[in-house]
Design a protein around this motif. Structure first.
Motif, PDB file in Angstrom:
ATOM      1  N   THR A 624       0.854  -1.187   0.000  1.00  0.00           N
ATOM      2  CA  THR A 624       0.000   0.000   0.000  1.00  0.00           C
ATOM      3  C   THR A 624       0.892   1.240   0.000  1.00  0.00           C
ATOM      4  O   THR A 624       1.713   1.389   0.906  1.00  0.00           O
ATOM      5  N   PRO A 625       0.772   2.121  -0.984  1.00  0.00           N
ATOM      6  CA  PRO A 625       1.651   3.291  -1.043  1.00  0.00           C
ATOM      7  C   PRO A 625       1.617   4.141   0.215  1.00  0.00           C
ATOM      8  O   PRO A 625       2.658   4.658   0.668  1.00  0.00           O
ATOM      9  N   SER A 626       0.448   4.296   0.842  1.00  0.00           N
ATOM     10  CA  SER A 626       0.317   5.210   1.982  1.00  0.00           C
ATOM     11  C   SER A 626       1.027   4.712   3.225  1.00  0.00           C
ATOM     12  O   SER A 626       1.374   5.509   4.110  1.00  0.00           O
ATOM     13  N   THR A 627       1.280   3.416   3.328  1.00  0.00           N
ATOM     14  CA  THR A 627       1.950   2.883   4.521  1.00  0.00           C
ATOM     15  C   THR A 627       3.405   2.521   4.263  1.00  0.00           C
ATOM     16  O   THR A 627       4.076   1.968   5.126  1.00  0.00           O
ATOM     17  N   THR A 628       3.882   2.833   3.070  1.00  0.00           N
ATOM     18  CA  THR A 628       5.265   2.540   2.691  1.00  0.00           C
ATOM     19  C   THR A 628       6.139   3.761   2.948  1.00  0.00           C
ATOM     20  O   THR A 628       5.716   4.907   2.730  1.00  0.00           O
ATOM     21  N   THR A 629       7.367   3.520   3.382  1.00  0.00           N
ATOM     22  CA  THR A 629       8.340   4.596   3.554  1.00  0.00           C
ATOM     23  C   THR A 629       9.049   4.830   2.222  1.00  0.00           C
ATOM     24  O   THR A 629       9.720   3.934   1.705  1.00  0.00           O
ATOM     25  N   TRP A 630       8.867   6.019   1.674  1.00  0.00           N
ATOM     26  CA  TRP A 630       9.409   6.338   0.363  1.00  0.00           C
ATOM     27  C   TRP A 630      10.533   7.353   0.473  1.00  0.00           C
ATOM     28  O   TRP A 630      10.509   8.229   1.336  1.00  0.00           O
ATOM     29  N   THR A 631      11.498   7.242  -0.435  1.00  0.00           N
ATOM     30  CA  THR A 631      12.553   8.249  -0.576  1.00  0.00           C
ATOM     31  C   THR A 631      12.358   8.952  -1.912  1.00  0.00           C
ATOM     32  O   THR A 631      12.333   8.306  -2.968  1.00  0.00           O
ATOM     33  N   LEU A 632      12.169  10.265  -1.880  1.00  0.00           N
ATOM     34  CA  LEU A 632      11.962  11.040  -3.102  1.00  0.00           C
ATOM     35  C   LEU A 632      13.287  11.161  -3.856  1.00  0.00           C
ATOM     36  O   LEU A 632      14.314  11.523  -3.280  1.00  0.00           O
ATOM     37  N   LEU A 633      13.265  10.856  -5.155  1.00  0.00           N
ATOM     38  CA  LEU A 633      14.461  10.945  -5.990  1.00  0.00           C
ATOM     39  C   LEU A 633      14.372  12.189  -6.872  1.00  0.00           C
ATOM     40  O   LEU A 633      13.294  12.557  -7.345  1.00  0.00           O
ATOM     41  N   SER A 634      15.515  12.811  -7.106  1.00  0.00           N
ATOM     42  CA  SER A 634      15.564  14.008  -7.943  1.00  0.00           C
ATOM     43  C   SER A 634      15.860  13.613  -9.380  1.00  0.00           C
ATOM     44  O   SER A 634      16.940  13.099  -9.684  1.00  0.00           O
ATOM     45  N   ALA A 635      14.903  13.850 -10.254  1.00  0.00           N
ATOM     46  CA  ALA A 635      15.049  13.449 -11.666  1.00  0.00           C
ATOM     47  C   ALA A 635      14.785  14.642 -12.573  1.00  0.00           C
ATOM     48  O   ALA A 635      14.014  15.546 -12.236  1.00  0.00           O
ATOM     49  N   THR A 636      15.417  14.623 -13.724  1.00  0.00           N
ATOM     50  CA  THR A 636      15.118  15.610 -14.759  1.00  0.00           C
ATOM     51  C   THR A 636      13.931  15.106 -15.571  1.00  0.00           C
ATOM     52  O   THR A 636      13.953  13.986 -16.086  1.00  0.00           O
ATOM     53  N   LEU A 637      12.899  15.940 -15.682  1.00  0.00           N
ATOM     54  CA  LEU A 637      11.681  15.552 -16.373  1.00  0.00           C
ATOM     55  C   LEU A 637      11.419  16.496 -17.544  1.00  0.00           C
ATOM     56  O   LEU A 637      11.899  17.630 -17.570  1.00  0.00           O
ATOM     57  N   ASP A 638      10.645  16.012 -18.499  1.00  0.00           N
ATOM     58  CA  ASP A 638      10.230  16.863 -19.608  1.00  0.00           C
ATOM     59  C   ASP A 638       9.411  18.037 -19.063  1.00  0.00           C
ATOM     60  O   ASP A 638       8.580  17.863 -18.165  1.00  0.00           O
ATOM     61  N   THR A 639       9.652  19.220 -19.599  1.00  0.00           N
ATOM     62  CA  THR A 639       8.920  20.411 -19.166  1.00  0.00           C
ATOM     63  C   THR A 639       8.119  21.058 -20.291  1.00  0.00           C
ATOM     64  O   THR A 639       7.437  22.055 -20.062  1.00  0.00           O
ATOM     65  N   ASN A 640       8.218  20.505 -21.499  1.00  0.00           N
ATOM     66  CA  ASN A 640       7.508  21.087 -22.635  1.00  0.00           C
ATOM     67  C   ASN A 640       6.077  20.560 -22.659  1.00  0.00           C
ATOM     68  O   ASN A 640       5.796  19.514 -23.242  1.00  0.00           O
ATOM     69  N   THR A 641       5.172  21.306 -22.037  1.00  0.00           N
ATOM     70  CA  THR A 641       3.780  20.859 -21.944  1.00  0.00           C
ATOM     71  C   THR A 641       2.993  21.117 -23.224  1.00  0.00           C
ATOM     72  O   THR A 641       1.832  20.721 -23.320  1.00  0.00           O
ATOM     73  N   ALA A 642       3.628  21.749 -24.206  1.00  0.00           N
ATOM     74  CA  ALA A 642       2.909  22.153 -25.412  1.00  0.00           C
ATOM     75  C   ALA A 642       2.930  21.112 -26.518  1.00  0.00           C
ATOM     76  O   ALA A 642       2.236  21.260 -27.518  1.00  0.00           O
TER      77      ALA A 642
END
Length: 689
Positions: A624-642
């Protein structure tokens, strides 16, 4: 090319060029021997075994229901209007109902090549339609067969349905049409051989080849009947692909076709074209593709650079030309709207306001070109002298306009030559080397760049260092085809263009192989590249993933739309309006036991405004995602929403916190009633050593 591309690639290009421009340059072929191929006479369907078959007109056939197997015991007859002998027409036989003044044409889709050897142009053919099917592609009705592989008639079934008349072979007289007549009311002629008079290729593509190797392109053509242009569709596999298109006005003959609302033409053979008359409709009075140095003074590249004196730019007013070799182009996307040229005196960036310059024979690496310099401009751009033109109402320096390329750039009409590099160390570089193709000796990427991609998210600087500690920047565009590839970790020689930015030297490599560094590093260590522990391109769907929908009816799905049949993961929170969603895509468990380094990577594409995708890692997924301990990772993502299609590499996400453990990676999507982006994910990897 030698010391530039791989030897194998160079050999492939040379051999291909020889085959295309040498073996079949004259566009002439021997008539096929049809003595042993099955044929029928007309009386077969009158008094013979086929007398019980009903004869249908092409019009009657095309009126039948589509996408269902035909059960009619019937046949059609027509005359082959096309020929695939040059390779420009592929797995298609076009027919028309009469060799002269046809009233109807038809597209027949077959899973076979070299059909001209059995059904040459002008052949009368009979097609028995039982077991075949009609379908539509790009709005054009075509006759084929419903199979698991598509709607083409499989080659093994062609002899059971298509027969050549044993004695009738006519000369096809093209139907004369104008581009103004290419309207829906005349779609009945699609598949017919037509002739357009007063036709000429658009000035933007003058002096270009029909098509680049292995790439199908659209070439714009016009006539004097309308301002609406049409398309000539040319295959890069055609035997005439590397020939230069005719630059004059005159008669165009080809197959009439259409794709959705775009009318297009297919060339059977270039000898059918007679387009050498001048003046053209646009006022060009003579062949613009032939270079003459009459009245011109030759300049070297060093002298061209000296034409810049002061200010934002200087216009070249003299009747000058320069002869130079193309040393780098935009084939991999690392260069954009410019090429580099070089002669014995130096190198120079040449700006041209056009993409895919590499598809033009004149800008292939190793080509010699002539450039007429009058009315071009030179400018000092952040310390680098460049050649180009003005834009934005002559208020800014940039590339020469596409419509003017033919006026300034001429093919040297010589075979491609090896590009020779100027050998330097970092310490030896001078301003005279800016613009040159150089071989930089004995360098390596600095430690902090190891296990990192060439570029991530935007144009990225990596640092090369030699064994004395001297450094130089290597810049890579995130649009480069190799942007997401990890840099080489050894030491060696880098082949690159040297540029300058405000007094700082920079390198640009056209290909990843130009920085293939494999020797031991300066400290004697041997670099060990990362290996893929687990990779997933979603070709098997979500077989190794868990999807969890916390909120909202929308869920993660597999799609391949617009991605050439390649699957990717997609989440979209829009359904007749923006919806509130929280959805997780969670990878299978991957062991990092025994690993000393580990990274995750992937690519993303976003469309429409909305929350950014979040990427997490865990070693204790509870189900279950809500009861799991997560570590946020820093990633480069696409930013061109157009726009879709601009996939961006995430870079390498460090998983050092999970070494010795079993890790899962999760993508968390959220949307609201005010914003719901579409996120796409592909090429997922966990790498380590």
């Amino acid at each position: 090319m030698k010391k530039y591309n791989s030897i194998l690639k160079y050999i492939f290009i040379v051999v291909t060029a020889l085959l295309i421009t040498g073996c079949v340059h004259d566009d002439k072929y021997d008539a096929p021997n049809l003595d042993d191929y099955q044929c029928r006479n007309a009386d077969y369907y009158v008094t013979g075994k086929g007398k019980d078959l009903t004869k249908l007109t092409l019009t009657a056939l095309k009126a039948k229901a589509q996408n269902v197997t035909l059960t009619d015991k019937a046949y059609i007859e027509g005359y082959v209007s096309s020929s695939d002998e040059t390779g420009n027409i592929y797995k298609t036989i076009y027919i028309q109902d009469s060799p002269t003044d046809p009233t109807e044409g038809l597209t027949v889709s077959v899973d076979a090549v070299s059909t001209y050897t059995k059904f040459p142009q002008g052949s009368k053919v009979y097609i028995e339609i039982e077991g075949l099917a009609l379908s539509s592609y790009g709005g054009v009705t075509q006759l084929g067969m419903i199979t698991d592989a598509g709607t083409r008639i499989p080659e093994k079934y062609v002899p059971a349905h298509i027969y050549r008349d044993c004695s009738v072979k006519a000369t096809i007289t093209p139907k004369v049409m104008t581009f103004a007549q290419m309207v829906t009311a005349n779609d009945k002629y699609i598949g017919c051989l037509i002739q357009v008079n007063n036709a000429e290729f658009d000035s933007k593509i003058l002096c270009m080849n029909y098509a680049p190797d292995a790439t199908t392109v659209d070439r714009v053509i016009r006539d004097n009947s309308t301002t609406t242009t049409r398309i000539v569709r040319n295959s890069g596999y055609a035997s005439f692909a590397n020939q230069i298109m005719p630059s004059g006005n005159g008669k165009f003959v080809g197959i009439y076709s259409k794709y959705n609302s775009t009318y297009q033409l297919y060339i059977n053979r270039v000898t059918d074209l007679e387009m050498n008359k001048f003046p053209r409709l646009d006022g060009i009075t003579a062949d613009p593709c032939k270079f003459s140095d009459t009245g011109l003074t030759q300049k070297t590249i060093a002298e061209v650079k000296q034409l810049y004196t002061t200010g934002n730019w200087n216009q070249i007013t003299g009747d000058y030309y320069v002869k130079a070799q193309v040393t780098a182009n935009d084939e991999t996307g690392n260069l954009y709207k410019y090429v580099y040229i070089e002669d014995a005196t130096g190198g120079l960036r040449f700006n041209i306001n056009k993409t895919n310059l590499y598809q033009d024979n004149r800008f292939r690496v190793g080509k010699d070109i002539y450039i007429k310099l009058k009315d071009l401009y030179v400018s000092n751009v952040s310390g680098e002298i460049q050649l180009g033109g003005l834009y934005s109402n002559n208020t800014a320096f940039g590339g020469i306009e596409e419509v003017n390329i033919y006026k300034s750039v001429f093919d040297g009409n010589a075979p491609i030559r090896d590009v020779s590099s100027t050998e330097r160390t970092i310490s030896q570089l001078t301003n005279a080397d800016v613009g040159r193709w150089i071989k930089l000796k004995d360098v390596q990427f600095k430690d902090s760049d190891l296990y990192q991609p060439y570029a991530s998210g935007s144009t990225t600087n990596r640092t090369l260092i030699d064994c004395t500690g001297k450094t130089i920047v290597l810049r890579t565009s995130n649009y480069a085809t190799f942007a997401g590839k990890d840099v080489s970790g050894g030491k060696g020689d880098v082949y690159a263009i040297l540029s300058a930015y405000n007094g700082t030297y920079q390198l640009w490599i056209p290909y990843q192989i130009n920085a293939n560094l494999s020797n031991p590093r300066c400290d004697g260590s041997v670099y060990v590249p990362l290996s893929t522990i687990y990779g997933d391109d979603f070709s098997s769907g979500f077989a190794n993933w868990t999807t969890v929908s916390v909120t909202g009816a929308e869920v993660w799905t597999i799609s391949n739309q617009g991605n050439s049949g390649n699957n990717y993961a997609m989440m979209n929170g829009y359904a007749s309006g923006n919806k509130v969603n929280e959805d997780w895509l969670i990878s299978k468990e991957v062991s990092l036991v025994g690993k000393t380094k580990a990274f995750a990577s992937f690519t993303t594409d976003v469309r429409y405004v909305g929350n950014a995708l979040q990427i997490y890692a865990t070693d204790n997924y509870t189900g279950t995602p809500s009861t799991t301990t997560w570590t946020l990772l820093s990633a480069t993502l696409d930013t061109n929403t157009a726009a879709y299609g601009d996939w961006v590499s995430s870079g390498n996400l460090n998983l050092s916190a999970f070494l010795g453990k079993n890790v899962r990676i999760a993508f968390k999507y959220t949307s609201t009633t005010s914003a719901a982006a579409t996120w796409e994910v592909d090429d997922f990897k966990i790498k380590g050593l």
